[in-house]
Write a protein that holds these residues in place. Structure first.
Motif, mmCIF file in Angstrom:
data_model
loop_
_atom_site.group_PDB
_atom_site.id
_atom_site.type_symbol
_atom_site.label_atom_id
_atom_site.label_comp_id
_atom_site.label_asym_id
_atom_site.label_seq_id
_atom_site.Cartn_x
_atom_site.Cartn_y
_atom_site.Cartn_z
ATOM 1 N N LYS A 43 0.815 -1.217 0.000
ATOM 2 C CA LYS A 43 0.000 0.000 0.000
ATOM 3 C C LYS A 43 0.852 1.272 0.000
ATOM 4 C CE LYS A 43 -3.974 -2.148 0.205
ATOM 5 N NZ LYS A 43 -4.899 -2.144 -0.952
ATOM 6 N N LEU A 46 0.284 3.393 -3.020
ATOM 7 C CA LEU A 46 -1.032 4.025 -2.889
ATOM 8 C C LEU A 46 -0.936 5.260 -2.010
ATOM 9 C CD1 LEU A 46 -4.109 4.066 -3.256
ATOM 10 C CD2 LEU A 46 -4.270 2.468 -1.320
ATOM 11 N N CYS A 70 -4.152 6.747 -11.102
ATOM 12 C CA CYS A 70 -4.358 5.290 -11.129
ATOM 13 C C CYS A 70 -3.601 4.684 -12.309
ATOM 14 C CB CYS A 70 -5.843 4.950 -11.235
ATOM 15 S SG CYS A 70 -6.815 5.355 -9.770
ATOM 16 N N TYR A 77 -4.158 0.271 -8.430
ATOM 17 C CA TYR A 77 -5.217 0.726 -7.524
ATOM 18 C C TYR A 77 -6.339 1.346 -8.343
ATOM 19 C CZ TYR A 77 -0.990 0.516 -4.692
ATOM 20 O OH TYR A 77 0.184 0.111 -4.115
ATOM 21 N N ASP A 80 -11.524 4.437 -6.212
ATOM 22 C CA ASP A 80 -12.072 4.433 -4.856
ATOM 23 C C ASP A 80 -10.988 4.213 -3.804
ATOM 24 O OD1 ASP A 80 -14.581 4.958 -5.756
ATOM 25 O OD2 ASP A 80 -15.322 2.897 -5.592
ATOM 26 N N GLU A 81 -9.990 3.385 -4.126
ATOM 27 C CA GLU A 81 -8.895 3.141 -3.180
ATOM 28 C C GLU A 81 -8.081 4.417 -2.961
ATOM 29 O OE1 GLU A 81 -7.133 -1.230 -3.364
ATOM 30 O OE2 GLU A 81 -7.338 -0.390 -5.384
ATOM 31 N N VAL A 82 -7.810 5.142 -4.046
ATOM 32 C CA VAL A 82 -7.047 6.394 -3.924
ATOM 33 C C VAL A 82 -7.825 7.401 -3.087
ATOM 34 C CG1 VAL A 82 -6.033 8.327 -5.186
ATOM 35 C CG2 VAL A 82 -5.859 6.014 -6.117
ATOM 36 N N ARG A 84 -10.143 6.791 -0.830
ATOM 37 C CA ARG A 84 -10.194 6.368 0.574
ATOM 38 C C ARG A 84 -8.878 6.667 1.280
ATOM 39 N NH1 ARG A 84 -13.133 1.835 -1.444
ATOM 40 N NH2 ARG A 84 -11.234 0.561 -1.435
ATOM 41 N N MET A 85 -7.775 6.445 0.579
ATOM 42 C CA MET A 85 -6.472 6.763 1.173
ATOM 43 C C MET A 85 -6.333 8.275 1.356
ATOM 44 S SD MET A 85 -3.604 5.933 2.482
ATOM 45 C CE MET A 85 -3.211 4.215 2.095
ATOM 46 N N SER A 88 -8.072 9.133 4.449
ATOM 47 C CA SER A 88 -7.303 8.663 5.611
ATOM 48 C C SER A 88 -6.153 9.621 5.927
ATOM 49 C CB SER A 88 -6.758 7.264 5.343
ATOM 50 O OG SER A 88 -5.931 6.825 6.405
#
Length: 230
Positions: A43, A46, A70, A77, A80-82, A84-85, A88
Motif C-alpha cells: 500500500k 497508494l 491510477c 489501484y 475508490d482506493e485512492v 479512501r487513502m 485517511s
C-alpha cells in the motif's frame, strides 16, 4: 522502500510537469503519515499517489485527475482506493496541509546567498536545488528540520563552487539563523549523498538534473556535477 517510492514520485512529477513544491509537499505528507500510521508494503505506492494528489490540489493550477494517477500505477489501484487513502491522510494530518518544506526555505535563503556570491547566481541555485532534492531520499535526514537542510545545501554548494572561499558569512547567518557549527552534521550527510549518491536503483533525481533543459542555463556547473550524475 521509502527512497524507492520518492524516486518514483520524482519521475511522476517530471512526467506531469508539476512544480517542485508539489514534490516536497508530497514527501512531507508521506513522512507525517508514516510517523503515526503503519501500512503494508503493498500500500506504500497508494500512499504516495494519494499524497501527491493532495499536494497537487494545494500547489497546482491544474492538478492531475485521480484516473491519471491510477494509470501511472499500472492500474494497481482503483479510483475508490485512492480516494479512501486521501481521506485517511487528511484525517490523520487533521487537514493541516500547509507545511514548511526545504524548497520554501531554499528559495528565501538563496536570495541572501546570491547577494554575496561571486559567480553566476544560476550556478548556486542549480547546485543547491540539486543537493536539497537529494536530501528527500535520505531517511537519516528526517531528524533535521527543513530550514537546516536548506541552509546546509547552500553551505555545501558554496563550498563546491568556491572551495578556497569561506562558504558562510554573517549575511547568511543572519537570514538563516544558523551558524556553521550547527550545520556541520547535516552538511556531512549531504556531502556523502553528493559524492556517492544512493545507488543506481535510485536514478530519478540525477537524470532529472542531467537533462538538457535543466542544465542549459548553467553549463559551467557541470565540471562539478558530471562525475557524480553520469
Amino acid at each position: 522502500m521509502r527512497a524507492v517510492l520518492i524516486d518514483w514520485l520524482v519521475e511522476v512529477t517530471e512526467e506531469y510537469r508539476l512544480v517542485p513544491e508539489t514534490l516536497y509537499l508530497t514527501v512531507s505528507y508521506i513522512d507525517r503519515y508514516l510517523s503515526s500510521k503503519e501500512i503494508n508494503r503493498d500500500k506504500l505506492q497508494l500512499l504516495g499517489v494519494a499524497c501527491l494528489l493532495i499536494a497537487a490540489k494545494y500547489e497546482e493550477i491544474c492538478p492531475p485527475q485521480v484516473e491519471e494517477l491510477c494509470y501511472i500505477t499500472d492500474n494497481t489501484y482503483i479510483k475508490d482506493e485512492v480516494l479512501r487513502m486521501e481521506a485517511s491522510i487528511l484525517g490523520c494530518l487533521k487537514f493541516e496541509m500547509t507545511a514548511p518544506t526545504g524548497k520554501c526555505f531554499l528559495r528565501r535563503f538563496l536570495h541572501a546567498a546570491q547577494v554575496c556570491h561571486e559567480g553566476p547566481a544560476l550556478h548556486l541555485e542549480f547546485l543547491a536545488s540539486y543537493i536539497t532534492e537529494l536530501s528527500l531520499l535520505e531517511y537519516s535526514l528526517l531528524c533535521h528540520v527543513p530550514s537546516l537542510i536548506a541552509a546546509s545545501s547552500i553551505f555545501l554548494a558554496n563550498f563546491i563552487l568556491k572551495p578556497t572561499k569561506n562558504p558562510w558569512n554573517t549575511t547568511l547567518s543572519y537570514h538563516t539563523q544558523y551558524k556553521p557549527s550547527t550545520l556541520r552534521d547535516c552538511v556531512k550527510v549531504l556531502h556523502r549523498l553528493f559524492r556517492v549518491g544512493l545507488g543506481s536503483n535510485l536514478p530519478a533525481i540525477r537524470e532529472k538534473y542531467s537533462q538538457h533543459k535543466v542544465r542549459e542555463p548553467s553549463t559551467a556547473i557541470w565540471k562539478h556535477l558530471i562525475p557524480f550524475l553520469l
